[in-house]
Design a protein around this motif. Structure first.
Motif, PDB file in Angstrom:
ATOM      1  N   UNK A  48      -4.228  35.620  22.443  1.00 19.66           N
ATOM      2  CA  UNK A  48      -2.324  35.672  23.169  1.00 19.66           C
ATOM      3  C   UNK A  48      -2.159  35.154  24.106  1.00 19.66           C
ATOM      4  N   UNK A  58       1.912  40.379  32.238  1.00 21.12           N
ATOM      5  CA  UNK A  58       1.182  40.850  31.173  1.00 21.12           C
ATOM      6  C   UNK A  58      -0.437  41.106  30.704  1.00 21.12           C
ATOM      7  N   UNK A  91      -1.756  43.245  33.554  1.00 14.21           N
ATOM      8  CA  UNK A  91      -2.016  44.498  32.756  1.00 14.21           C
ATOM      9  C   UNK A  91      -2.964  44.962  31.612  1.00 14.21           C
ATOM     10  N   UNK A  92      -2.933  44.164  30.963  1.00 13.23           N
ATOM     11  CA  UNK A  92      -3.758  44.595  29.836  1.00 13.23           C
ATOM     12  C   UNK A  92      -5.388  44.547  29.765  1.00 13.23           C
ATOM     13  N   UNK A  95      -5.461  47.785  31.183  1.00 13.52           N
ATOM     14  CA  UNK A  95      -6.078  48.518  30.216  1.00 13.52           C
ATOM     15  C   UNK A  95      -7.428  48.511  29.770  1.00 13.52           C
ATOM     16  N   UNK A 144      -9.965  50.762  31.275  1.00  9.53           N
ATOM     17  CA  UNK A 144      -9.666  51.175  31.390  1.00  9.53           C
ATOM     18  C   UNK A 144     -10.979  51.950  30.096  1.00  9.53           C
ATOM     19  N   UNK A 145     -10.296  50.871  29.605  1.00 13.87           N
ATOM     20  CA  UNK A 145     -10.980  51.754  27.852  1.00 13.87           C
ATOM     21  C   UNK A 145     -12.803  51.367  28.135  1.00 13.87           C
ATOM     22  N   UNK A 153       6.788  45.737  29.691  1.00 15.58           N
ATOM     23  CA  UNK A 153       5.950  46.060  30.639  1.00 15.58           C
ATOM     24  C   UNK A 153       5.563  47.179  31.194  1.00 15.58           C
ATOM     25  N   UNK A 158       4.449  49.791  28.679  1.00 14.37           N
ATOM     26  CA  UNK A 158       3.467  49.400  28.820  1.00 14.37           C
ATOM     27  C   UNK A 158       2.725  50.235  29.747  1.00 14.37           C
ATOM     28  N   UNK A 159       2.782  49.585  30.931  1.00 16.60           N
ATOM     29  CA  UNK A 159       2.078  50.848  32.027  1.00 16.60           C
ATOM     30  C   UNK A 159       1.926  52.126  32.278  1.00 16.60           C
ATOM     31  N   UNK A 163       0.226  53.464  29.431  1.00 17.85           N
ATOM     32  CA  UNK A 163      -1.115  54.130  29.589  1.00 17.85           C
ATOM     33  C   UNK A 163      -1.537  54.736  30.900  1.00 17.85           C
ATOM     34  N   UNK A 178      -5.319  55.080  26.876  1.00 17.72           N
ATOM     35  CA  UNK A 178      -5.851  53.607  26.868  1.00 17.72           C
ATOM     36  C   UNK A 178      -5.690  52.675  25.913  1.00 17.72           C
ATOM     37  N   UNK A 203      -1.766  51.627  25.024  1.00 19.21           N
ATOM     38  CA  UNK A 203      -1.158  50.738  25.276  1.00 19.21           C
ATOM     39  C   UNK A 203      -1.754  48.979  24.689  1.00 19.21           C
ATOM     40  N   UNK A 204      -2.894  49.540  24.430  1.00 24.11           N
ATOM     41  CA  UNK A 204      -3.474  48.649  24.344  1.00 24.11           C
ATOM     42  C   UNK A 204      -2.351  47.554  23.173  1.00 24.11           C
ATOM     43  N   UNK A 241       0.772  46.382  23.958  1.00 26.27           N
ATOM     44  CA  UNK A 241       0.456  45.554  24.215  1.00 26.27           C
ATOM     45  C   UNK A 241       0.187  44.028  23.662  1.00 26.27           C
TER      46      UNK A 241
END
Lengths: 115, 497
Positions: A34, A87, A90-91, A94, A97-98, B143, B146-147, B150, B158, B161-162, B165
């Motif tokens: 990305x 972006x 933030x990605x 996440x 978290x995953x 954005x 997305x937040x 999640x 998650x 959201x992924x 994104x």
């Protein structure tokens, strides 16, 4: 060097990024893809404003509006870079978290674990 | 009052979002009431703007910093924007009230900030008059979305959201390339000027740019190839956020797409792109409805149904006539009301009974009669039963399709309504006629009032559709009539790219 080189580079970067997003199995590699795509787009924007033989659009001695490149795409790219950073950050959060939930970043494993 | 005050629509959520941390240091408990107050004030401003625009009949042009377009960036609050800014503010207000009850996960201050930024982004997308500014607002919306998806920090959240994104990132890159192509060939970013100069653009470039812009916005607008994120995100997001996604985030994306397509009407690519949107919309409807049919989770089922309805709107806009656009706008309004109600009700059920699978809805009519009633009204409205609001927008869609001789669209709408009837009536049957053990729940008074208000709105529009239809027609004329749009924006003379 002709402007065509930049266009070619920009389009190839976008395609390389798209390839990584679509084909790679590792989540981090997808996110890198990305970012590469975004870089390609930024390069494309910059090259659209490029005029051969002119200098950066900063008004100073000897540089008037007539011998500077188009400043608008540069302003756009600055904004686009900031958005891209937000972006990506933030990605990545996440993704963390995953990983903490499923202990893997392989997207096929993720799909299987979720069932 | 000075009309430039309408810029508060953007400024208020933005500045309040950054005031949330200050409020938090004073008192943690004050954050959610603060959110409710700000959204209420926003509703007031939006109502004032709506009244000004609809009684004055003229759009409000806000020039940032006093620079005239195309040198400065302008906001264009015409009939469409005024209507949708009001819808965003009202939906935001209701969901802020619902959030006070339903959001239990900390940090609530971050939730309030993101909530306000989501509203800000959608408002900005709808009211901006500059194509790059549109990109910025789209990214703000995306954005924060997305937040918020999640936010619950579970595995599902998650993952949803992924997906969002990754797809959103691809979409925004496509969109930016489209902007680059338009800027490269026309040398301007102002929407009115783009429309003015659209005839000069090379047809191939126009086609490529429009296709890229459509695909870029299809992520937000949930059209077919790029909507894979939607069911997961809808299911995993906190309940008020799901309602907001369905009520206005999708519509902002779809609006942006339609606005850009209509702006470039003078190019030869116009009809081809409309056909592309028609195809995408059709596939979206078919896949959405068929997927909804086999869901066992009610929230996910509503998500698929929401996707299918967006397909209807896209089909309406892609007919390329004013009647089609009016029907599309009318459907947008009706769908926003109905889906805000239904996601609110489903979220409330999940809150009280602990889940949204179809098992939890057994005997809901006995346990939570008011909520079950609200879901029932929403469901029969979406199916398109006469005397409910969605019936009228579906009829208008059919009439618009009939006028241009697209019988396939009529078959699509009728067939989809039939499928909707199957899964919604199954849900209604489960709620009212299947018994289950469980205590009767004491329903919350405030949420009950909100649900009854929305139910009343559905029935009032259903019985007296003319007023709402007139508003929708005016909003659609603002969208469709591009030459008027160009005239409305006071472009600085002598500034040409």
């Amino acid at each position: 060097m002709s402007i065509g080189v930049y266009y070619f580079g920009a389009v190839s970067l976008i395609l390389i990024g798209l390839y990584a997003v679509l084909v790679k199995k590792n989540l981090l590699k997808i996110l890198v893809g990305l970012s590469i795509m975004e870089t390609g787009v930024n390069l494309l924007l910059i090259s659209i404003g490029y005029i051969a033989g002119r200098s950066a659009p900063i008004l100073s001695e000897g540089v008037g509006p007539n011998n500077a490149v188009d400043p608008i795409p540069q302003a756009l790219v600055l904004t686009a870079i900031v958005i891209g950073v937000a972006t990506t950050a933030l990605a990545l959060t996440v993704a963390i978290n995953l990983y903490e939930t499923y202990k893997t970043l392989n997207i096929e494993e993720l799909r299987r674990l979720r069932g | 009052m000075n009309l430039q005050f309408a810029s508060l629509l953007i400024a208020l959520p933005l500045i309040s979002a950054f005031f949330v941390p200050v409020i938090k240091t004073i008192s943690r408990k004050a954050v959610m009431p603060f959110l409710v107050i700000i959204t209420a004030v926003q509703t007031g401003i939006a109502a004032w703007v709506f009244e000004e625009v609809y009684t004055g009949g003229k759009p409000i042009i806000i020039m940032a910093g006093g620079f005239k377009p195309p040198v400065g960036i302008n906001l264009y609050i015409g009939h469409f924007a005024a209507l949708f800014v009001l819808i965003i503010a009202v939906a935001g207000f209701f969901m802020a009230v619902f959030s006070m009850k339903s959001i239990g996960v900390e940090p609530k201050d971050k939730y309030a900030m993101l909530f306000l930024l989501l509203m800000l982004g959608a408002t900005g997308m709808i009211s901006t008059g500059d194509i790059f500014n549109l990109f910025v607002f789209m990214e703000i919306t995306a954005i924060s979305a997305y937040a918020l998806t999640a936010y619950n920090k579970t595995g599902e959240a998650s993952e949803g959201a992924m997906k969002y994104i990754v797809l959103g990132g691809i979409g925004s890159s496509f969109f930016l390339v489209g902007i680059a192509l338009i800027y490269g060939s026309l040398g301007t970013l102002n929407m009115a000027q783009i429309a003015q100069l659209a005839g000069n653009i090379n047809p191939t470039v126009a086609q490529a740019a429009l296709a890229l812009l459509v695909f870029g916005l299809a992520v937000e607008a949930e059209l077919f190839p790029l909507n894979a994120w939607a069911p997961d995100a809808y299911q995993a997001a906190p309940h008020p956020v799901t309602a907001m996604f369905s009520a206005f985030v999708v519509k902002a994306g779809l609006y942006a797409m339609v606005r850009i397509i209509y702006l470039l009407r003078d190019t030869q690519a116009f009809t081809g792109i409309l056909r592309l949107v028609l195809i995408l919309g059709t596939i979206t409807v078919v896949i959405g409805e068929l997927s909804a049919l086999r869901q066992t989770n009610v929230k996910r089922m509503f998500a698929y149904s929401s996707i299918a309805q967006v397909g209807f709107m896209a089909v309406g806009f892609s007919l390329g006539t004013q009647a089609g656009a009016s029907a599309g706008v009318f459907h947008m309004v009706n769908h926003a009301i109905v889906k805000a109600l239904m996601f609110l009700a489903v979220g409330y059920v999940a809150l009280e009974l602990g889940g949204t699978s179809i098992e939890d809805f057994k005997g809901l009519g006995k346990k939570m009669p008011l909520t079950a009633f609200a879901i029932t009204v929403g469901a029969i409205s979406i199916i398109g039963i006469p005397m409910f609001n969605v019936f009228w927008s579906k009829i208008q869609l059919i009439l618009a399709a009939l006028k241009v001789g697209k019988t396939g669209v009529i078959a699509l709408i009728l067939g989809a309504s039939l499928v909707e009837a199957v899964y919604y009536i199954r849900l209604i049957h489960t709620m009212w006629f299947e018994s289950a053990n469980g205590e009767k729940v004491k329903e919350n008074f405030t949420l009950g009032v909100i649900m009854l208000l929305l139910v009343a709105l559905i029935i009032v529009i259903g019985v007296f559709p003319n007023a709402a239809w007139n508003i929708a027609q005016k909003a659609a004329a603002d969208l469709y009539n591009v030459s008027q749009y160009i005239k409305n924006v006071p472009l600085l003379p002598g500034v040409s790219p």
